[in-house]
Design an enzyme around this catalytic site. Structure first.
Site, PDB file in Angstrom:
ATOM      1  N   HIS A 138       1.406   5.393  -1.955  1.00  0.00           N
ATOM      2  CA  HIS A 138       0.932   6.440  -2.873  1.00  0.00           C
ATOM      3  C   HIS A 138       2.132   6.978  -3.636  1.00  0.00           C
ATOM      4  CE1 HIS A 138      -3.061   6.740  -0.916  1.00  0.00           C
ATOM      5  NE2 HIS A 138      -2.371   6.275   0.108  1.00  0.00           N
ATOM      6  N   HIS A 188      -3.987  -0.295   6.272  1.00  0.00           N
ATOM      7  CA  HIS A 188      -3.507   0.548   7.375  1.00  0.00           C
ATOM      8  C   HIS A 188      -4.351   0.387   8.630  1.00  0.00           C
ATOM      9  CE1 HIS A 188      -6.566   3.028   5.522  1.00  0.00           C
ATOM     10  NE2 HIS A 188      -5.780   3.448   4.556  1.00  0.00           N
ATOM     11  N   HIS A 242     -10.180   1.094   2.539  1.00  0.00           N
ATOM     12  CA  HIS A 242      -9.923   2.136   3.529  1.00  0.00           C
ATOM     13  C   HIS A 242     -11.091   2.031   4.516  1.00  0.00           C
ATOM     14  CE1 HIS A 242      -8.357   6.153   4.872  1.00  0.00           C
ATOM     15  NE2 HIS A 242      -9.485   6.025   5.544  1.00  0.00           N
ATOM     16  N   ASP A 302       1.673   2.881   3.436  1.00  0.00           N
ATOM     17  CA  ASP A 302       0.788   4.041   3.226  1.00  0.00           C
ATOM     18  C   ASP A 302       1.617   5.324   3.140  1.00  0.00           C
ATOM     19  OD1 ASP A 302      -1.492   5.427   2.687  1.00  0.00           O
ATOM     20  OD2 ASP A 302      -2.247   5.428   4.729  1.00  0.00           O
ATOM     21  N   HIS A 309       0.869  -1.203   0.000  1.00  0.00           N
ATOM     22  CA  HIS A 309       0.000   0.000   0.000  1.00  0.00           C
ATOM     23  C   HIS A 309       0.894   1.239   0.000  1.00  0.00           C
ATOM     24  CE1 HIS A 309      -3.641   2.331   1.704  1.00  0.00           C
ATOM     25  NE2 HIS A 309      -2.719   3.204   1.343  1.00  0.00           N
ATOM     26  N   LYS A 326     -10.156  -0.935  -4.972  1.00  0.00           N
ATOM     27  CA  LYS A 326      -9.997  -0.210  -3.716  1.00  0.00           C
ATOM     28  C   LYS A 326     -11.270   0.533  -3.348  1.00  0.00           C
ATOM     29  CE  LYS A 326      -7.969   1.992  -0.319  1.00  0.00           C
ATOM     30  NZ  LYS A 326      -6.695   2.291   0.257  1.00  0.00           N
TER      31      LYS A 326
HETATM   32  O1  DOR Z   1      -3.273   9.701   5.466  1.00  0.00           O
HETATM   33  C1  DOR Z   1      -3.632   9.274   4.377  1.00  0.00           C
HETATM   34  N1  DOR Z   1      -3.226   9.847   3.229  1.00  0.00           N
HETATM   35  N2  DOR Z   1      -4.462   8.233   4.343  1.00  0.00           N
HETATM   36  C2  DOR Z   1      -4.996   7.808   3.195  1.00  0.00           C
HETATM   37  O2  DOR Z   1      -5.754   6.880   3.232  1.00  0.00           O
HETATM   38  C3  DOR Z   1      -4.715   8.508   1.917  1.00  0.00           C
HETATM   39  C4  DOR Z   1      -3.470   9.228   1.986  1.00  0.00           C
HETATM   40  C5  DOR Z   1      -3.279  10.212   0.829  1.00  0.00           C
HETATM   41  O3  DOR Z   1      -3.578   9.853  -0.300  1.00  0.00           O
HETATM   42  O4  DOR Z   1      -2.819  11.318   1.089  1.00  0.00           O
HETATM   43 ZN    ZN Z   2      -3.232   5.172   1.587  1.00  0.00          ZN
END
Ligand code: DOR
Ligand code: ZN
Length: 347
Positions: free
Chosen positions: A18, A176, A138, A249, A16, A101
């Site tokens: 980004h 998470h 999520h 995450d 997981h 997702k």
């Molecule tokens: O803190 C977070 N930031 N939790 C998430 O689920 C998404 C992520 C984001 O994309 O910034």
């Molecule tokens: Zn995330």
């Protein structure tokens, strides 16, 4: 007991993460590929990834910008209530999407296209279940009367149990996981696994509300919780329990969106030191022998993917995490930036 100064583990995967887009993608993708063979890259871009065409293009972009040619980005489809179901099915069959997702509407960054009523996506969930593809979640329910610290519990009780009972064969990853309640739920339920982030193993709400102020660099969704939650997550992560695995995450935001702003964006950027933080934690818990299960075995086993063939070495050596990641117009505060860690990957 003799202390260990070096450890060799099968190269991890991040289940997981980004990676974003544009300059931000270019600034950060090599942090993730430095330690992982594969990563599940979240589809919550400004325009979410909901079609096969977008999925192909986004994966190509990531591969193009990542220096390591062996890095494999995996992508879940962002579920919406108006998905083109034949495109969705085809993209799953062709392995453009690894699964899907579920973001509840407005639960976190770029989730406004998410799901407000679970009934509205039953047909997508049925496709996933029939094709034996996983649902990544999520797991937070948002509501006027729901305390921010209880969102995970409410989601489990009011949404996840319904999904589980309706689709008993559907494989689910509660991503998470942030509470003892959530981790116990995973432990007790077949077909459900969870990823655990470095921050949920390191921080409690005392670190978020620090010195009578809020530390925006410790703000993420789900929010970090109580000591009892942190201890439960540490126990599950470090025990070798096959239902828990690595998912950072790591979620960068330009520093201007974290500070000097009335609305700080949730997200903690840990990619520059994530495996080192996990190693520190397993060492603190005297469970370093279980690190490899968490980082490199439990994830692929749950996703039914092969175990990686290469390995990495971590050595016990103090180093200071750089404060920021800087690239072109990008400035991101690194998690643990400016602080010392005891373990370092040996290059
Ligand atoms: O803190 C977070 N930031 N939790 C998430 O689920 C998404 C992520 C984001 O994309 O910034
Ligand atoms: Zn995330």
């Amino acid at each position: 007991m003799k202390s260990i100064n070096s450890i060799n583990i099968i190269k991890p995967d991040d289940w997981h993460v980004h990676l974003r887009e544009g300059n931000m993608l270019e600034a950060i993708c090599n942090h993730t590929s430095r330690i992982n063979v594969r990563a599940i890259v979240m589809p919550n871009l400004k325009l979410p990834i909901t079609t096969a065409k977008q999925g192909i293009e986004y994966k190509q972009k990531i591969i193009q910008l990542t220096k390591d040619p062996n890095f494999i980005p995996l992508l879940p489809c962002y579920l919406t209530e108006s998905l083109d179901l034949s495109d969705f099915k085809l993209a799953l069959e062709k392995k453009i999407f690894i699964g899907a997702k579920l973001y509840p509407t407005n639960a976190t960054t770029n989730s406004s296209f998410g799901i407000s009523k679970i009934e509205n996506i039953y047909s997508s969930l049925e496709i996933l279940s029939d094709l034996h593809k996983p649902l990544l979640i999520h797991g937070e329910k948002i509501g006027k009367n729901i305390d921010i610290f209880d969102r995970e519990k409410f989601f489990i009780d009011e949404v996840l149990i319904d999904i589980r009972d309706r689709y008993p064969n559907l494989k689910i990853i509660l991503e998470h996981v942030s509470s003892k309640y959530g981790a116990d739920f995973i432990n007790e339920n077949n077909n459900i696994a969870g990823t655990i982030t470095p921050q949920h193993l390191m921080l409690t709400k005392k670190d978020l509300f620090f010195d009578d102020s809020i530390n925006p660099h410790h703000f993420c969704m789900p929010v970090v919780k109580e000591e009892i939650d942190l201890l439960a997550l540490r126990k599950y992560a470090c025990s070798g329990n096959k239902k828990f695995f690595l998912g950072t995450d790591s979620a960068p935001h330009h520093i201007d969106f974290k500070i000097n702003n009335f609305k700080s964006k949730p997200g903690i950027f840990s990619a520059p030191c994530s495996i080192e933080i996990y190693t520190n934690i397993f060492d603190e818990e005297n469970k370093i022998h279980n690190l490899e299960s968490f980082s490199s075995l439990n994830g692929p086993n749950f996703y039914e993917l092969p175990i990686n063939l290469t390995s990495i070495t971590l050595v016990k050596k103090k180093w200071k995490v750089p404060e920021y990641t800087l690239f072109k117009d990008i400035k991101i505060k690194n998690f643990m930036g400016g602080e010392e860690l005891n373990w370092k990957i040996s290059q």
